[in-house]
Every structure is written in C-alpha cells, then in structure tokens.
Design a protein around this motif. Sequence first.
Motif, mmCIF file in Angstrom:
data_model
loop_
_atom_site.group_PDB
_atom_site.id
_atom_site.type_symbol
_atom_site.label_atom_id
_atom_site.label_comp_id
_atom_site.label_asym_id
_atom_site.label_seq_id
_atom_site.Cartn_x
_atom_site.Cartn_y
_atom_site.Cartn_z
ATOM 1 N N LEU A 22 -11.091 -18.358 -11.701
ATOM 2 C CA LEU A 22 -10.185 -17.514 -10.930
ATOM 3 C C LEU A 22 -10.180 -17.890 -9.453
ATOM 4 O O LEU A 22 -9.169 -17.706 -8.765
ATOM 5 C CB LEU A 22 -10.542 -16.037 -11.111
ATOM 6 C CG LEU A 22 -9.807 -15.334 -12.277
ATOM 7 C CD1 LEU A 22 -10.156 -15.956 -13.623
ATOM 8 C CD2 LEU A 22 -10.095 -13.845 -12.291
ATOM 9 N N ALA A 23 -11.299 -18.429 -8.966
ATOM 10 C CA ALA A 23 -11.342 -18.895 -7.580
ATOM 11 C C ALA A 23 -10.454 -20.118 -7.393
ATOM 12 O O ALA A 23 -9.728 -20.228 -6.388
ATOM 13 C CB ALA A 23 -12.780 -19.209 -7.173
ATOM 14 N N THR A 24 -10.503 -21.054 -8.338
ATOM 15 C CA THR A 24 -9.647 -22.240 -8.225
ATOM 16 C C THR A 24 -8.176 -21.841 -8.322
ATOM 17 O O THR A 24 -7.326 -22.443 -7.657
ATOM 18 C CB THR A 24 -9.982 -23.280 -9.307
ATOM 19 O OG1 THR A 24 -9.767 -22.726 -10.610
ATOM 20 C CG2 THR A 24 -11.427 -23.737 -9.197
ATOM 21 N N GLN A 25 -7.866 -20.845 -9.135
ATOM 22 C CA GLN A 25 -6.476 -20.387 -9.230
ATOM 23 C C GLN A 25 -6.000 -19.757 -7.924
ATOM 24 O O GLN A 25 -4.794 -19.650 -7.693
ATOM 25 C CB GLN A 25 -6.332 -19.393 -10.386
ATOM 26 C CG GLN A 25 -6.477 -20.029 -11.766
ATOM 27 C CD GLN A 25 -6.263 -19.044 -12.901
ATOM 28 O OE1 GLN A 25 -6.272 -17.832 -12.703
ATOM 29 N NE2 GLN A 25 -6.084 -19.565 -14.110
ATOM 30 N N ARG A 26 -6.927 -19.351 -7.076
ATOM 31 C CA ARG A 26 -6.587 -18.804 -5.760
ATOM 32 C C ARG A 26 -6.533 -19.878 -4.674
ATOM 33 O O ARG A 26 -6.340 -19.568 -3.498
ATOM 34 C CB ARG A 26 -7.599 -17.712 -5.383
ATOM 35 C CG ARG A 26 -7.375 -16.422 -6.142
ATOM 36 C CD ARG A 26 -8.566 -15.498 -6.089
ATOM 37 N NE ARG A 26 -8.208 -14.156 -6.546
ATOM 38 C CZ ARG A 26 -8.016 -13.808 -7.815
ATOM 39 N NH1 ARG A 26 -8.177 -14.723 -8.766
ATOM 40 N NH2 ARG A 26 -7.682 -12.573 -8.134
ATOM 41 N N GLY A 27 -6.744 -21.128 -5.070
ATOM 42 C CA GLY A 27 -6.645 -22.223 -4.123
ATOM 43 C C GLY A 27 -7.868 -22.431 -3.262
ATOM 44 O O GLY A 27 -7.816 -23.149 -2.257
ATOM 45 N N LEU A 28 -8.991 -21.836 -3.635
ATOM 46 C CA LEU A 28 -10.218 -21.971 -2.862
ATOM 47 C C LEU A 28 -10.962 -23.260 -3.219
ATOM 48 O O LEU A 28 -10.840 -23.777 -4.335
ATOM 49 C CB LEU A 28 -11.134 -20.774 -3.106
ATOM 50 C CG LEU A 28 -10.607 -19.417 -2.636
ATOM 51 C CD1 LEU A 28 -11.476 -18.294 -3.203
ATOM 52 C CD2 LEU A 28 -10.569 -19.344 -1.119
ATOM 53 N N THR A 29 -11.723 -23.758 -2.258
ATOM 54 C CA THR A 29 -12.671 -24.833 -2.540
ATOM 55 C C THR A 29 -13.910 -24.181 -3.162
ATOM 56 O O THR A 29 -14.523 -23.304 -2.558
ATOM 57 C CB THR A 29 -13.062 -25.578 -1.255
ATOM 58 O OG1 THR A 29 -11.887 -26.164 -0.690
ATOM 59 C CG2 THR A 29 -14.086 -26.667 -1.555
ATOM 60 N N VAL A 30 -14.255 -24.611 -4.378
ATOM 61 C CA VAL A 30 -15.238 -23.884 -5.178
ATOM 62 C C VAL A 30 -16.500 -24.712 -5.365
ATOM 63 O O VAL A 30 -16.443 -25.899 -5.686
ATOM 64 C CB VAL A 30 -14.644 -23.497 -6.550
ATOM 65 C CG1 VAL A 30 -15.669 -22.739 -7.386
ATOM 66 C CG2 VAL A 30 -13.377 -22.664 -6.367
ATOM 67 N N HIS A 31 -17.634 -24.052 -5.163
ATOM 68 C CA HIS A 31 -18.949 -24.634 -5.428
ATOM 69 C C HIS A 31 -19.664 -23.716 -6.413
ATOM 70 O O HIS A 31 -19.616 -22.488 -6.276
ATOM 71 C CB HIS A 31 -19.761 -24.742 -4.140
ATOM 72 C CG HIS A 31 -19.153 -25.649 -3.115
ATOM 73 N ND1 HIS A 31 -19.610 -26.929 -2.888
ATOM 74 C CD2 HIS A 31 -18.104 -25.456 -2.260
ATOM 75 C CE1 HIS A 31 -18.886 -27.487 -1.934
ATOM 76 N NE2 HIS A 31 -17.968 -26.609 -1.537
ATOM 77 N N VAL A 32 -20.324 -24.303 -7.391
ATOM 78 C CA VAL A 32 -21.044 -23.542 -8.410
ATOM 79 C C VAL A 32 -22.482 -24.021 -8.444
ATOM 80 O O VAL A 32 -22.743 -25.226 -8.502
ATOM 81 C CB VAL A 32 -20.399 -23.690 -9.803
ATOM 82 C CG1 VAL A 32 -21.197 -22.921 -10.852
ATOM 83 C CG2 VAL A 32 -18.951 -23.221 -9.782
ATOM 84 N N LEU A 33 -23.410 -23.066 -8.424
ATOM 85 C CA LEU A 33 -24.833 -23.391 -8.434
ATOM 86 C C LEU A 33 -25.461 -22.923 -9.744
ATOM 87 O O LEU A 33 -25.269 -21.781 -10.158
ATOM 88 C CB LEU A 33 -25.526 -22.716 -7.246
ATOM 89 C CG LEU A 33 -27.011 -23.014 -7.009
ATOM 90 C CD1 LEU A 33 -27.333 -22.873 -5.520
ATOM 91 C CD2 LEU A 33 -27.907 -22.061 -7.804
ATOM 92 N N ASP A 34 -26.211 -23.835 -10.375
ATOM 93 C CA ASP A 34 -26.924 -23.499 -11.606
ATOM 94 C C ASP A 34 -28.083 -24.477 -11.744
ATOM 95 O O ASP A 34 -28.023 -25.598 -11.230
ATOM 96 C CB ASP A 34 -25.986 -23.578 -12.816
ATOM 97 C CG ASP A 34 -26.557 -22.908 -14.053
ATOM 98 O OD1 ASP A 34 -26.211 -21.742 -14.291
ATOM 99 O OD2 ASP A 34 -27.330 -23.554 -14.780
#
Length: 348
Positions: free
Chosen positions: A192-204
């Motif tokens: 949903l963040a990418t659909q909002r046009g944001l630059t996305v980072h995911v930590l795991d």
Amino acid sequence: MRAVTVSPRIPGSLCLVEDWPEPAVEEGGILVEALAVGVCGTDQDIIAGHFGEAPPGQEQLVIGHESLGRVLEDPTGTLHRGDLVAAIVRHPDPVPCLNCAVDEWDMCRNGLFTEHGIKGLPGFARERWRVQPRFAVPLGAAFARVGMLLEPTSIVAKAWEHIERVGHRARWDPRTTLITGAGPIGLLAALLATQRGLTVHVLDRNTTGPKPDLVRALGATYHTESVNEVDLQPDVLVECTGDPRVVLDSMCKVGPTGIVCLTGMSTGGRTIDFDAGALNRTLVLENTVVIGSVNSNRRHWEQAAAALARADHSWLDALITHRIPMSDFTTAYEVNDGTIKVVLDLTA
C-alpha cells in the motif's frame, strides 16, 4: 459439517469436529460455502489459550477470521449465487458506544464489540457460514486464490488512512517509509505504501526464503540490519513486529514531524533497559506522533479490496507460502518461521 474449534482459554484444545451444526439463520441471510481461511498469530494465541471467547451459551469457538467463500444463496438480493465474498470480522457493540453507533466499530470505546473466530462470534473455519449483508464484502473472480488476504489488508488500509489523517496536521508531503517486519502485515503495508508513490524500505531478519524477493518485486529496498543501523530517517514508520526493542527504536528513528504507526502486538512480560527521558525529548522536540492501529471497519475493507484489485495477483499469490487441506488442520496452525501466510483449504 466439519469445523475447526477450540475451547477458549484451554491450551491445546484445537480439534476438527465432524458434525458441527449448520449456521443459524440468525447469523445472517447470506449462506456461504467456505473456500479457505488465512491463519495468523491471533489464531495461534487463541490455540495457546491466551484469549478467545465462545459465543454465548457455547463451550467451543470456531476459529478463523480471514475468510473467503462462495455464495450459495442470498434471499436478501445483495449478492448472487456463485459470487466470491469475504466477511467483516468485527461487529459493533449492542449499546452502542459513540463510534459503533456510526459504524466505526474498529474504534469501539467500551469493549463490548464481538469478532468472528475471536470474541463471541463463530469463526469461518467451517464448511458453511452465514453473514449479514452489511458485513459481506463482494470480491471479483480474480480473488479466487487470494481473497482471504482481504482481512489483513484491511488492517493496513486503516493504518494508512489514520497515518494520512495525522499527517495533514501540517503540510503533508511524505517521501519515504520504513516497514519493520516482512510478515503478511508488513508486506501488505509495503504494497500500500508503493501504491501511494512512496520510497519504501522493509526491515526483516530473514536473509533467505521468499521475503527479500517479494520486497524487491515491489521496487522496495530490503534491510536485515537493526532499526538503528538503517541509514534512513523515514517520514513514516509502520511497525509490524511487536518486538519491544524494535517498537522503542522505531519511535526514535523517524525524522522531524514523523509518524510511527504500531500494528504489531507485543506479548508483554519483557522488560528493557531504555532511556525514556531521551525518547520523551525526541518525541516532543521533533513533533513526532506515535499511533496504534488495530482492526478495521467496512470503509477499510473496501479500500483493501480496491488496493488488492490494483496489485499484481501473482505477487499476492506468492505471499501464500503454504496451502494446507482441512484434513491436515493441525499442520496449518503450527508456528513455522519459514512461512509468510498459511491458508487452510476448507474444500479439501
């Protein structure tokens, strides 16, 4: 019919009942053939005896709240035979409180709400169930394999709605977001963040398995270091692990006027040596906002359906790492760190 049940608050009571009663008409006018339910940590906590509440006058609770079914009959005229449908989990309290009175039951103020498969209402891990029209969310044919993802997606749809509401307290122009945790909620939050046009980072913490590739397929960046080691000051941080250390570090990680949204649930009973004074100073001086978000109302379910309709369904299908037949139900509820989303196939 068959149903997967527990005796609430009794650890290890999970069982498959072969002769469970047909759903009562009072549950709703729409009769549904169950296709699948998703499995999540809430189910595992109920099985462990941590919480759960059977319907009034019953000793067993049918579990399962991430539903997908096909309409068998609908005398209300809301849906048609053969339509795919998911059922909203939470029902408003009977009083009702100020929020439940306007269908914002996810924000119930007195705790008298009920929830399918969790609190006072039978769940969807049974071969047939009923639903009232107001709690039925229709799905297109493309959702036949992934429709049970609607419930967790509704959770993050609400989270993003509330993040955006808070953001508009000032000029709102977010550019980057950090998602902590690449489980189903974290990955859907990233979607949903990418659909909002944001630059996305995911930590795991996982360095192998499907998680890194699923994140990169979204055009996002995957991290395995600690929160403090990520070279980033995000505008928004969505915390999806519930790990106390990650939660606290997240509050200090966002940039000025940043928003931290907590969606993960901590189990409690763990103490951490932490500089609360420094945290207070950071939150105040940088106008940081920390919000909690849980559950969803119909508006969020509809937002979720729209978001999933726009998504790559092959990517959504890849989130489901295990599809387990109902006859092997115990396997579906075993905790496995290598999984993302487990689905119980109620037709097998």
